[in-house]
Design a protein around this motif. Structure first.
Motif, mmCIF file in Angstrom:
data_model
loop_
_atom_site.group_PDB
_atom_site.id
_atom_site.type_symbol
_atom_site.label_atom_id
_atom_site.label_comp_id
_atom_site.label_asym_id
_atom_site.label_seq_id
_atom_site.Cartn_x
_atom_site.Cartn_y
_atom_site.Cartn_z
ATOM 1 N N PHE A 112 -45.927 88.500 168.480
ATOM 2 C CA PHE A 112 -44.990 88.132 167.422
ATOM 3 C C PHE A 112 -45.311 86.749 166.876
ATOM 4 C CE2 PHE A 112 -43.178 86.982 171.526
ATOM 5 C CZ PHE A 112 -42.796 85.662 171.346
ATOM 6 N N GLY A 113 -44.784 86.477 165.699
ATOM 7 C CA GLY A 113 -44.985 85.182 165.061
ATOM 8 C C GLY A 113 -43.807 84.810 164.185
ATOM 9 N N ASP A 114 -43.660 83.520 163.954
ATOM 10 C CA ASP A 114 -42.555 82.985 163.150
ATOM 11 C C ASP A 114 -43.076 81.776 162.389
ATOM 12 O OD1 ASP A 114 -40.136 82.298 162.063
ATOM 13 O OD2 ASP A 114 -39.192 81.717 163.948
ATOM 14 N N ALA A 115 -42.786 81.693 161.103
ATOM 15 C CA ALA A 115 -43.243 80.558 160.290
ATOM 16 C C ALA A 115 -42.093 80.044 159.429
ATOM 17 C CB ALA A 115 -44.412 80.964 159.398
ATOM 18 N N ILE A 116 -41.908 78.732 159.446
ATOM 19 C CA ILE A 116 -40.843 78.083 158.680
ATOM 20 C C ILE A 116 -41.401 76.829 158.019
ATOM 21 C CG2 ILE A 116 -38.578 76.959 158.777
ATOM 22 C CD1 ILE A 116 -38.014 78.462 161.341
ATOM 23 N N TYR A 117 -41.011 76.601 156.762
ATOM 24 C CA TYR A 117 -41.276 75.309 156.134
ATOM 25 C C TYR A 117 -39.987 74.828 155.479
ATOM 26 C CZ TYR A 117 -42.979 71.573 153.213
ATOM 27 O OH TYR A 117 -43.166 70.340 152.636
ATOM 28 N N LEU A 118 -39.595 73.574 155.780
ATOM 29 C CA LEU A 118 -38.383 72.971 155.241
ATOM 30 C C LEU A 118 -38.716 71.607 154.654
ATOM 31 C CD1 LEU A 118 -35.869 73.690 158.162
ATOM 32 C CD2 LEU A 118 -35.982 74.889 155.979
ATOM 33 N N ASN A 119 -38.137 71.306 153.513
ATOM 34 C CA ASN A 119 -38.331 70.004 152.880
ATOM 35 C C ASN A 119 -36.970 69.483 152.421
ATOM 36 O OD1 ASN A 119 -39.032 67.751 151.415
ATOM 37 N ND2 ASN A 119 -40.649 68.740 150.247
ATOM 38 N N PHE A 120 -36.487 68.443 153.097
ATOM 39 C CA PHE A 120 -35.208 67.845 152.769
ATOM 40 C C PHE A 120 -35.431 66.557 151.976
ATOM 41 C CE2 PHE A 120 -34.123 70.367 156.478
ATOM 42 C CZ PHE A 120 -32.921 70.940 156.096
ATOM 43 N N GLY A 121 -34.574 66.311 151.003
ATOM 44 C CA GLY A 121 -34.638 65.081 150.225
ATOM 45 C C GLY A 121 -34.040 63.908 150.991
ATOM 46 N N ARG A 122 -33.848 62.802 150.295
ATOM 47 C CA ARG A 122 -33.312 61.587 150.910
ATOM 48 C C ARG A 122 -31.874 61.800 151.369
ATOM 49 N NH1 ARG A 122 -36.442 57.079 149.797
ATOM 50 N NH2 ARG A 122 -38.106 57.429 148.278
ATOM 51 N N HIS A 123 -31.570 61.115 152.458
ATOM 52 C CA HIS A 123 -30.260 61.276 153.070
ATOM 53 C C HIS A 123 -29.852 59.952 153.690
ATOM 54 C CE1 HIS A 123 -27.361 62.451 156.239
ATOM 55 N NE2 HIS A 123 -27.066 63.446 155.440
ATOM 56 N N GLY A 124 -28.613 59.540 153.441
ATOM 57 C CA GLY A 124 -28.118 58.309 154.029
ATOM 58 C C GLY A 124 -28.116 58.383 155.544
ATOM 59 N N SER A 125 -28.572 57.309 156.207
ATOM 60 C CA SER A 125 -28.720 57.313 157.661
ATOM 61 C C SER A 125 -28.324 55.972 158.253
ATOM 62 C CB SER A 125 -30.174 57.639 158.052
ATOM 63 O OG SER A 125 -30.580 58.878 157.514
ATOM 64 N N ASN A 126 -28.335 55.913 159.566
ATOM 65 C CA ASN A 126 -28.126 54.665 160.294
ATOM 66 C C ASN A 126 -29.411 54.292 161.003
ATOM 67 O OD1 ASN A 126 -25.324 54.492 159.676
ATOM 68 N ND2 ASN A 126 -24.924 56.047 161.236
ATOM 69 N N VAL A 127 -29.628 52.978 161.198
ATOM 70 C CA VAL A 127 -30.852 52.522 161.842
ATOM 71 C C VAL A 127 -30.548 51.338 162.743
ATOM 72 C CG1 VAL A 127 -31.521 50.899 160.023
ATOM 73 C CG2 VAL A 127 -33.288 51.952 161.448
ATOM 74 N N ASN A 128 -31.291 51.248 163.820
ATOM 75 C CA ASN A 128 -31.219 50.108 164.723
ATOM 76 C C ASN A 128 -32.619 49.524 164.838
ATOM 77 O OD1 ASN A 128 -30.415 48.262 166.746
ATOM 78 N ND2 ASN A 128 -31.085 49.713 168.331
ATOM 79 N N ALA A 129 -32.845 48.366 164.225
ATOM 80 C CA ALA A 129 -34.153 47.715 164.285
ATOM 81 C C ALA A 129 -34.227 46.845 165.529
ATOM 82 C CB ALA A 129 -34.370 46.858 163.039
ATOM 83 N N PHE A 130 -35.408 46.777 166.134
ATOM 84 C CA PHE A 130 -35.546 46.003 167.356
ATOM 85 C C PHE A 130 -36.940 45.391 167.444
ATOM 86 C CE2 PHE A 130 -36.669 50.375 168.089
ATOM 87 C CZ PHE A 130 -37.854 50.318 168.795
ATOM 88 N N ASN A 131 -36.996 44.199 168.050
ATOM 89 C CA ASN A 131 -38.253 43.506 168.337
ATOM 90 C C ASN A 131 -39.153 43.348 167.116
ATOM 91 O OD1 ASN A 131 -37.521 43.351 171.046
ATOM 92 N ND2 ASN A 131 -38.453 45.335 171.498
ATOM 93 N N THR A 132 -38.566 43.046 165.961
ATOM 94 C CA THR A 132 -39.370 42.846 164.765
ATOM 95 C C THR A 132 -39.555 41.359 164.522
ATOM 96 O OG1 THR A 132 -37.523 42.693 163.210
ATOM 97 C CG2 THR A 132 -38.287 44.896 163.801
ATOM 98 N N SER A 133 -40.381 41.024 163.542
ATOM 99 C CA SER A 133 -40.619 39.624 163.204
ATOM 100 C C SER A 133 -39.386 38.972 162.625
ATOM 101 C CB SER A 133 -41.770 39.532 162.191
ATOM 102 O OG SER A 133 -41.453 40.281 161.024
ATOM 103 N N LEU A 134 -38.385 39.780 162.280
ATOM 104 C CA LEU A 134 -37.139 39.233 161.732
ATOM 105 C C LEU A 134 -36.131 38.927 162.826
ATOM 106 C CD1 LEU A 134 -36.783 41.736 158.781
ATOM 107 C CD2 LEU A 134 -37.642 39.391 158.677
ATOM 108 N N GLY A 135 -36.491 39.169 164.080
ATOM 109 C CA GLY A 135 -35.530 39.042 165.167
ATOM 110 C C GLY A 135 -34.961 40.407 165.485
ATOM 111 N N SER A 136 -34.092 40.464 166.474
ATOM 112 C CA SER A 136 -33.555 41.756 166.893
ATOM 113 C C SER A 136 -32.119 41.905 166.432
ATOM 114 C CB SER A 136 -33.628 41.875 168.425
ATOM 115 O OG SER A 136 -32.872 40.842 169.016
ATOM 116 N N GLY A 137 -31.713 43.189 166.317
ATOM 117 C CA GLY A 137 -30.313 43.489 166.019
ATOM 118 C C GLY A 137 -29.946 43.278 164.572
#
Length: 293
Positions: A112-137
C-alpha cells in the motif's frame, strides 16, 4: 407452459444467488485506505482473501481536514528560536492540497501507499528566542510562520487473523516527510548596553524525515453482509524523528463499485536536539472514496 415457467424460476434463483455472491465478494476486495490522512489503507473483509486469486487493486482519493500544530526550532545568528506552527485554520490558510492512497492485494499479502501534499500560508504564531546576539528572552512584536510539506508512506502487510467479525493485518513500512517552515518576525529587545533594538528576522528551513513503522490495520464488520464496517489503523515508528505514530478509525460502507468511509485520523512526529521539527501533529476528519478494479 409449466415447464418453461419452472425453468424461468430456477434461472432467476440461480442468477439471484450468483449476484449476491459476486456483490459480497466485490465489497471485500481491497480495503479502504488511513487517513487518512489519510485515511490509511485498511485490509479487505474476512471472506475477500482468496489465495488462488490474482492481484486486486484499489485507489482512494480523499479529503483530510486536519488541524496542524507543533513547534519548530529555527537557527538564527548566534542562536535559535522555537516557534509554534499553528494550529492552522485549514480553510483560511490552506493554499493547496493533494491526497491519494492505493493498495494492491493478492491473497493474504498486500502492499500500500499514501501520498499527501499540503501548503499553508502565513499564520500568526508565538516564538521564544534564545542565545542570540541580541541577548536572551526577547519579546516578539509580531511573528508569522508558514508550513508546506509532502508525506509519502509505503508498506506491506499480511493478514494474520480472519474471523466472521473482521480481520487483522500486520504491517511494516516507511514514512517520509519533507517539510519547509518559514519564520518572519520582528522583535522588541534591549541589548546589554541598555539600547533598544528592533531586529527583523526572516528564516526558511527544510527538513527531510524518514521513519520506519510497524502496526496493524483492518476492519470490524457491523453487518452480516459485510457492507457496514469499522476501519481501523495503528502504527508506531522511529528513525530521523525520535518518535512517530498514527491512528485512524471511523465508519465505512461497501458498494459494488467500491467503498465510502468517514474517518478520523491522527498523525504525529516528535523530534529532538536542533532538528527543525520538534513536534508536528495532524489530526482531523477525512472523507474517503475507494474505487476497486
Amino acid at each position: 407452459m409449466g415447464i418453461a415457467r419452472t425453468e424461468e424460476i430456477e434461472w432467476l434463483a440461480v442468477h439471484d444467488k450468483a449476484d449476491r455472491i459476486m456483490s459480497r465478494t466485490a465489497n471485500w476486495i481491497a480495503g479502504c485506505l488511513i487517513g487518512g490522512a489519510c485515511a490509511p489503507v485498511v485490509a479487505a473483509g474476512p471472506d475477500s482473501v482468496d489465495t488462488g486469486a490474482g492481484w486486486q487493486f484499489a485507489l482512494t482519493p480523499y479529503l483530510w481536514l486536519p488541524s496542524v500544530s507543533g513547534t519548530a526550532r529555527f537557527t538564527l545568528p548566534n542562536g535559535g528560536a522555537d516557534a509554534s506552527t499553528g494550529p492552522y485554520n485549514y480553510l483560511q490558510n490552506l493554499r493547496f492540497a493533494l491526497m491519494v492512497q492505493g493498495e494492491a492485494r493478492k491473497g493474504d499479502w498486500s502492499i500500500f501507499g499514501d501520498a499527501i501534499y499540503l501548503n499553508f500560508g502565513r499564520h500568526g504564531s508565538n516564538v521564544n528566542a534564545f542565545n542570540t546576539s541580541l541577548g536572551s528572552g526577547e519579546t516578539q512584536r509580531s511573528v508569522e510562520t508558514s508550513l508546506s510539506g509532502g508525506l509519502v508512506e509505503v508498506g506491506g502487510g499480511r493478514t494474520v487473523v480472519q474471523r466472521p467479525w473482521g480481520n487483522v493485518d500486520a504491517i511494516l513500512g516507511m514514512r517520509y516527510l519533507g517539510v519547509k517552515e518559514t519564520l518572519d518576525a520582528s522583535f522588541s529587545a534591549s541589548t546589554e548596553g541598555g539600547a533598544s533594538a528592533n531586529p527583523e528576522v526572516h528564516v526558511s528551513e527544510v527538513q527531510n524525515i524518514v521513519d520506519g513503522f510497524a502496526g496493524v490495520r483492518g476492519r470490524l464488520l457491523l453487518s452480516g453482509d459485510g457492507r457496514w464496517y469499522v476501519p481501523y489503523y495503528l502504527d508506531i515508528g522511529t528513525g530521523s524523528s525520535k518518535f512517530t505514530w498514527q491512528a485512524m478509525s471511523g465508519i465505512g460502507y461497501g458498494a459494488k463499485w467500491g467503498d465510502v468511509s468517514l474517518t478520523y485520523r491522527y498523525l504525529a512526529f516528535y523530534g529532538s536536539g536542533d532538528q527543525l521539527v520538534q513536534t508536528l501533529r495532524f489530526n482531523g476528519p477525512s472523507a474517503n472514496v475507494t474505487f476497486r478494479f
